[in-house]
Write a protein that holds these residues in place. Structure first.
Motif, PDB file in Angstrom:
ATOM      1  N   LEU A  36       0.847  -1.196   0.000  1.00 47.75           N
ATOM      2  CA  LEU A  36       0.000   0.000   0.000  1.00 47.75           C
ATOM      3  C   LEU A  36       0.881   1.243   0.000  1.00 47.75           C
ATOM      4  O   LEU A  36       2.048   1.193   0.377  1.00 47.75           O
ATOM      5  N   ASN A  37       0.284   2.347  -0.432  1.00 50.75           N
ATOM      6  CA  ASN A  37       0.969   3.618  -0.279  1.00 50.75           C
ATOM      7  C   ASN A  37       1.014   3.997   1.193  1.00 50.75           C
ATOM      8  O   ASN A  37       0.016   3.856   1.897  1.00 50.75           O
ATOM      9  N   VAL A  38       2.161   4.481   1.619  1.00 53.42           N
ATOM     10  CA  VAL A  38       2.237   4.993   2.991  1.00 53.42           C
ATOM     11  C   VAL A  38       2.608   6.464   2.929  1.00 53.42           C
ATOM     12  O   VAL A  38       3.746   6.795   2.632  1.00 53.42           O
ATOM     13  N   PRO A  39       1.673   7.358   3.178  1.00 49.17           N
ATOM     14  CA  PRO A  39       1.967   8.788   3.089  1.00 49.17           C
ATOM     15  C   PRO A  39       2.984   9.227   4.128  1.00 49.17           C
ATOM     16  O   PRO A  39       3.039   8.657   5.223  1.00 49.17           O
ATOM     17  N   LYS A  40       3.782  10.211   3.756  1.00 47.77           N
ATOM     18  CA  LYS A  40       4.726  10.885   4.652  1.00 47.77           C
ATOM     19  C   LYS A  40       5.885  10.013   5.128  1.00 47.77           C
ATOM     20  O   LYS A  40       6.610  10.397   6.034  1.00 47.77           O
ATOM     21  N   MET A  41       6.039   8.815   4.574  1.00 46.73           N
ATOM     22  CA  MET A  41       7.097   7.937   5.089  1.00 46.73           C
ATOM     23  C   MET A  41       8.213   7.762   4.062  1.00 46.73           C
ATOM     24  O   MET A  41       8.922   6.760   4.076  1.00 46.73           O
ATOM     25  N   GLN A  75      10.981   9.044   3.901  1.00 41.41           N
ATOM     26  CA  GLN A  75      12.306   9.044   4.528  1.00 41.41           C
ATOM     27  C   GLN A  75      12.838   7.638   4.791  1.00 41.41           C
ATOM     28  O   GLN A  75      14.037   7.443   4.960  1.00 41.41           O
ATOM     29  N   LEU A  76      11.937   6.645   4.824  1.00 38.89           N
ATOM     30  CA  LEU A  76      12.385   5.280   5.073  1.00 38.89           C
ATOM     31  C   LEU A  76      13.185   4.746   3.888  1.00 38.89           C
ATOM     32  O   LEU A  76      13.987   3.833   4.032  1.00 38.89           O
ATOM     33  N   ASP A  97       6.045  10.605  -0.035  1.00 39.36           N
ATOM     34  CA  ASP A  97       5.277   9.403   0.287  1.00 39.36           C
ATOM     35  C   ASP A  97       6.029   8.154  -0.145  1.00 39.36           C
ATOM     36  O   ASP A  97       6.854   8.191  -1.050  1.00 39.36           O
ATOM     37  N   MET A 124       4.066  -4.931  10.631  1.00 40.56           N
ATOM     38  CA  MET A 124       3.342  -4.400   9.480  1.00 40.56           C
ATOM     39  C   MET A 124       2.774  -5.484   8.581  1.00 40.56           C
ATOM     40  O   MET A 124       1.897  -5.214   7.760  1.00 40.56           O
ATOM     41  N   ILE A 183       0.424  -4.378   5.327  1.00 42.76           N
ATOM     42  CA  ILE A 183       0.923  -3.257   4.533  1.00 42.76           C
ATOM     43  C   ILE A 183       2.123  -3.689   3.698  1.00 42.76           C
ATOM     44  O   ILE A 183       2.363  -3.167   2.622  1.00 42.76           O
ATOM     45  N   MET A 223      16.137   6.247  10.343  1.00 52.00           N
ATOM     46  CA  MET A 223      15.294   5.076  10.697  1.00 52.00           C
ATOM     47  C   MET A 223      14.888   5.158  12.163  1.00 52.00           C
ATOM     48  O   MET A 223      15.698   5.499  13.018  1.00 52.00           O
ATOM     49  N   SER A 281      -3.105   9.693  -1.926  1.00 49.67           N
ATOM     50  CA  SER A 281      -1.919   8.844  -1.784  1.00 49.67           C
ATOM     51  C   SER A 281      -2.122   7.753  -0.740  1.00 49.67           C
ATOM     52  O   SER A 281      -1.241   7.480   0.047  1.00 49.67           O
ATOM     53  N   GLY A 282      -3.264   7.132  -0.746  1.00 50.79           N
ATOM     54  CA  GLY A 282      -3.486   6.054   0.203  1.00 50.79           C
ATOM     55  C   GLY A 282      -3.874   6.593   1.558  1.00 50.79           C
ATOM     56  O   GLY A 282      -3.809   7.791   1.817  1.00 50.79           O
ATOM     57  N   SER A 283      -4.256   5.689   2.433  1.00 50.82           N
ATOM     58  CA  SER A 283      -4.778   6.118   3.718  1.00 50.82           C
ATOM     59  C   SER A 283      -3.658   6.372   4.709  1.00 50.82           C
ATOM     60  O   SER A 283      -2.619   5.705   4.690  1.00 50.82           O
ATOM     61  N   VAL A 284      -3.867   7.364   5.577  1.00 52.29           N
ATOM     62  CA  VAL A 284      -2.860   7.637   6.600  1.00 52.29           C
ATOM     63  C   VAL A 284      -2.854   6.551   7.666  1.00 52.29           C
ATOM     64  O   VAL A 284      -1.972   6.537   8.520  1.00 52.29           O
ATOM     65  N   SER A 316      -2.080   3.526   7.414  1.00 52.04           N
ATOM     66  CA  SER A 316      -0.838   2.753   7.371  1.00 52.04           C
ATOM     67  C   SER A 316       0.318   3.549   7.975  1.00 52.04           C
ATOM     68  O   SER A 316       1.176   2.969   8.649  1.00 52.04           O
ATOM     69  N   THR A 317       0.324   4.856   7.749  1.00 49.78           N
ATOM     70  CA  THR A 317       1.366   5.681   8.364  1.00 49.78           C
ATOM     71  C   THR A 317       1.289   5.601   9.873  1.00 49.78           C
ATOM     72  O   THR A 317       2.291   5.443  10.566  1.00 49.78           O
ATOM     73  N   ARG A 354      -0.050   3.264  11.645  1.00 52.84           N
ATOM     74  CA  ARG A 354       0.362   1.932  12.109  1.00 52.84           C
ATOM     75  C   ARG A 354       1.881   1.827  12.188  1.00 52.84           C
ATOM     76  O   ARG A 354       2.435   1.264  13.139  1.00 52.84           O
ATOM     77  N   LEU A 355       2.537   2.365  11.155  1.00 53.28           N
ATOM     78  CA  LEU A 355       3.996   2.285  11.126  1.00 53.28           C
ATOM     79  C   LEU A 355       4.611   3.046  12.306  1.00 53.28           C
ATOM     80  O   LEU A 355       5.479   2.548  13.007  1.00 53.28           O
ATOM     81  N   ARG A 356       4.102   4.260  12.525  1.00 54.40           N
ATOM     82  CA  ARG A 356       4.635   5.049  13.642  1.00 54.40           C
ATOM     83  C   ARG A 356       4.367   4.355  14.975  1.00 54.40           C
ATOM     84  O   ARG A 356       5.200   4.353  15.862  1.00 54.40           O
TER      85      ARG A 356
END
Lengths: 201, 195
Positions: A30-35, A37-38, A46, A63, A70, B1, B56-59, B61-62, B64-66
């Protein structure tokens, strides 16, 4: 002093934390917005679906779980087919320390990424074959200290434990009385002092 | 990271299996700052998410990652402190209730307080056992004889026995003493037991 085992998911285990820091390749679904930098090779804001990255295990496990994963995890290099063939041929000849510092620990996590269960088998096979050699080493460790360097963390721990057990048994068989000894930490503390004094000269 | 600093903290524990390195207050602070930033970013996104779920997809997932990163950082922090305390507890049994000065200087104020409290509860427990208390730190190995021969390894100075005799403990001097009197000193590395 780490906790003795990390097999049951032990929250405080240092070994388990170190093992889950090892990286494994994976692909974003999936697209992960604002990430963005990874991904160090792209400057986008994004993270796009379809990107392949190497991420630490703790993130990958988190994840890829749940109803809507994801990312899809892939096997790290040392657990792929070609490396498995080497281990199958002769596990004792392999320098496991070079493969991965936490071979078995990482293995028991990534085996779930492999649906066919080959990784599961190779872990068991590797441990069984190497165990005999390990015990032999621990009982006669005078021979060659360099062989110890080819052990992974778990094997090293087993080696140290069985070696000290063997030494204790030997001294008991010879003298049958155990002398009072200074505590382990006290001995360590003294050794460290000696080093410090040498540094100052 | 995310989680790199927390990993460095745990790594520090792993590199010093049997000694306490200085308490790394600055790194602990940095990790807690990272956690705070992550949580704040998550709250912000959670509030605005209803408006921009489109392009740009749903936040989700963001978030969840954080959140995974927050959990990881927390775990590392807990493990760092917990494993230090375990070592500190072992030190209470091996060094006795007074720690060497150089070890004490490596502790954080909270750890020093914990050590004092632990010492106190241990002492009050040992007093409560039996009629007039029982020292749990002696007789760790079954005694075979009442008197043992010991060699002094450091210049310790004067030492008074229970019956009032005063000994002068010099380096390399040998003594024939009641086991119960010198066991603690052997544990602390002042004496060496000669069989």
């Amino acid at each position: 002093m780490p906790l003795p085992s990390s097999y049951s998911p032990n929250y405080f285990s240092i070994d388990d934390i170190l093992a889950t820091q090892e990286r494994t390749p994976c692909k974003f679904l999936l697209n992960v917005p604002k990430m963005g930098q990874l991904n160090p090779s792209a400057a986008e804001r994004d993270l796009k679906a379809g990107t392949s990255l190497e991420l630490p295990l703790w993130l990958v496990i988190e994840m890829s779980a749940g109803r809507q994963p994801i990312i899809t995890p892939e096997l790290p290099k040392v657990f792929r087919e070609s490396y498995r063939e080497i281990l199958k041929a002769d596990a004792c000849a392999v320098d496991l320390h070079k493969y991965s510092l936490h071979f078995y620990e990482v293995g028991s996590y990534v085996k779930h990424f492999d649906r066919r269960g080959d990784v599961h088998e190779i872990l068991l096979h590797t441990f069984k074959t190497r165990y005999r050699q390990l015990m032999d080493l621990a009982d006669n460790s005078v021979s060659d200290p360099s062989v110890q360097h080819s052990l992974d963390t778990l094997e090293k721990r087993i080696f140290v434990a069985s070696h000290s057990a063997r030494t204790k048994l030997n001294s008991w068989l010879i003298k049958s009385g155990s002398p009072l000894e200074a505590a382990e930490l006290v001995v360590n503390h003294k050794k460290r002092k000696r080093v410090d004094v040498d540094d100052m000269k | 990271m995310y989680g790199e600093k927390a990993y460095a903290l745990v790594k520090e524990c792993a590199n010093h299996e049997n000694s306490l390195p200085p308490y790394n207050a600055s790194l602990v602070q940095e990790v807690s700052n990272e956690i705070r930033t992550l949580v704040e970013e998550n709250q912000e996104d959670a509030q605005t998410s209803t408006e921009e779920t489109s392009d740009s997809g749903s936040v989700v997932s963001t978030i969840r990652l954080r959140h995974a990163a927050v959990k990881r950082n927390l775990r590392c922090l807990m493990a760092y402190h917990y494993n230090r305390l375990r070592l500190l507890r072992k030190m209470r049994w091996e060094f006795g209730s007074i720690l060497p000065a150089d070890i004490k200087s490596n502790l954080s104020p909270a750890e020093i307080e914990w050590f004092a409290k632990y010492s106190r509860s241990l002492a009050s427990y040992m007093r409560s056992v039996g009629d007039d208390g029982l020292n749990l730190a002696v007789d760790l190995k079954p005694p075979k004889s009442l008197y043992i021969e010991v060699k002094c390894t450091v210049d310790y100075g004067r030492y008074e026995l229970n019956d009032g005799t005063v000994l002068l403990l010099k380096k390399d001097s040998r003594h024939y003493l009641p086991r119960s009197e010198c066991e603690e000193l052997v544990r602390q590395g002042v004496f060496e037991h000669i069989l």
